[in-house]
Design an enzyme around this catalytic site. Structure first.
Site, mmCIF file in Angstrom:
data_model
loop_
_atom_site.group_PDB
_atom_site.id
_atom_site.type_symbol
_atom_site.label_atom_id
_atom_site.label_comp_id
_atom_site.label_asym_id
_atom_site.label_seq_id
_atom_site.Cartn_x
_atom_site.Cartn_y
_atom_site.Cartn_z
ATOM 1 N N SER A 176 0.832 -1.194 0.000
ATOM 2 C CA SER A 176 0.000 0.000 0.000
ATOM 3 C C SER A 176 0.879 1.261 0.000
ATOM 4 O O SER A 176 1.677 1.450 -0.907
ATOM 5 C CB SER A 176 -0.967 -0.031 1.185
ATOM 6 N N ASP A 277 -9.596 -4.582 -5.312
ATOM 7 C CA ASP A 277 -8.936 -3.415 -4.723
ATOM 8 C C ASP A 277 -9.337 -2.164 -5.500
ATOM 9 O O ASP A 277 -9.114 -2.095 -6.712
ATOM 10 C CB ASP A 277 -7.420 -3.610 -4.778
ATOM 11 N N HIS A 307 -7.855 -5.329 -0.991
ATOM 12 C CA HIS A 307 -6.696 -4.575 -0.527
ATOM 13 C C HIS A 307 -6.259 -5.079 0.849
ATOM 14 O O HIS A 307 -7.067 -5.149 1.775
ATOM 15 C CB HIS A 307 -7.020 -3.084 -0.445
#
Length: 335
Positions: A176, A277, A307
């Site tokens: 991320s 995601d 995610h």
């Protein structure tokens, strides 16, 4: 999360629900600031285990700058011996945790467990870097902290790393926001002189990129429990310099304000994407931007992955993820 979220393990559904409600109602104040005291209270931190291996991994903390809370945790897998009786060298991964540049730490329980698994399963020596957080510390503080840690280890590795850590096979990785950091660390390394570290590859796990444009995946998955659109917008506002927008070169790395990287010598990049995601379109643009810039880049897309799926070893994608990362690393180390 998805139309089939009820089929996910209960632990995953619980974390997703808690994460979403915590950010929406408790952590993010109405004025856009963050309730840091409450966030720190809810973020369970772990201690290192320097003398006793845990699941075959020893962990040790090192401080670089107390004033910046700049430190790192080293995850060292127990050495393996070859048929000749000598220790088998393992690669080194400089890892940067996610959470939108605004929360969590290198010793947060979720990321600590993830690094333990990486160290044991790949295997590799993992160096998990703790960096300053926004909005108290905006761009470029996180990038400065990350590369200061890399330079520190480049000069002091003999006092820090085990003898079977091979810095000539070093990777930068992150998930991320940490994937964003990994990319920018590789850019910095390509413009710097590192004497002991040779970067062999970049592992960008669902990297956090964005822009002013609304992509199809952002709109379709705008209510995702982990990275809903209103939360990612808030994260960018908290992280980027005052007065800038999401087309800043830190977030939209191949956007209108980005720099040309075609002449930079970057190592190969592995981009991990999930089909559930909201950020996947930006991640795929990152992949395409690297290709157009003449870089060696590989894309792995897990259709049913949301995610932060990699934090849950109970999911079927997790062993596939480990296999793909291991294959990428072995291929880069063999060239």
């Amino acid at each position: 999360m998805s139309q089939n979220s009820a089929d996910l393990p209960w632990k995953v559904r619980l974390v997703a629900s808690l994460f979403s409600s915590t950010f929406k109602f408790m952590i993010r104040r109405t004025d856009g600031s963050i309730n840091r005291r409450l966030l720190n209270f809810l973020d369970y931190k772990t201690s290192p285990s320097p003398n006793k291996p845990v699941d075959g991994v020893i962990t040790t903390d090192f401080t670089i700058d107390e004033a910046r809370n700049l430190w790192f945790r080293v995850y060292t897998p127990v050495p393996r011996t070859s048929t000749s009786g000598s220790e088998v060298n393992v690669p080194v991964i400089f890892y940067f945790h996610g959470s939108g540049f605004i929360c969590m730490a290198a010793n947060s329980k979720l990321f600590d467990g993830f690094c333990y698994r990486l160290a044991r399963l790949l295997p590799a020596v993992i160096i998990s870097v703790n960096y300053r957080l926004a909005p108290e510390h905006r761009y470029p503080c996180q990038y400065e902290d990350g590369f200061d840690a890399i330079r520190f280890i480049d000069k002091s590795y003999l006092e820090i790393l085990p003898s079977h850590a091979n810095l000539k096979h070093s990777f930068v990785a992150g998930d991320s926001a940490g994937g964003n950091l990994a990319h920018h660390m590789a850019l910095k390394a390509s413009k710097s002189e590192l004497s002991s570290i040779k970067l062999t590859g970049v592992i960008a796990i669902q990297p956090f990129f964005g822009g002013e444009e609304r992509t199809r995946s952002e709109i379709k998955l705008s209510r995702d429990p982990f990275v809903p659109m209103d939360t990612t917008d808030w994260m960018w506002r908290s992280f980027l310099p005052e007065g800038s927008n999401r087309d800043h070169q830190a977030s939209n790395v191949f956007g209108p304000n980005s720099a040309d990287i075609s002449e930079l010598k970057l190592p190969a990049v592995l981009v991990i994407v999930g089909g559930l995601d909201p950020l996947q379109d930006w991640q795929k643009r990152y992949y395409e931007g690297l290709k157009k810039s003449g870089k060696e880049v590989y894309l792995v897309d897990y259709v049913n992955a949301f995610h932060s799926f990699y934090l849950f070893p109970c999911l079927p994608e997790f062993p596939l993820f480990i296999d793909h990362v291991k294959e990428f690393m072995q291929e880069q180390m063999s060239t």
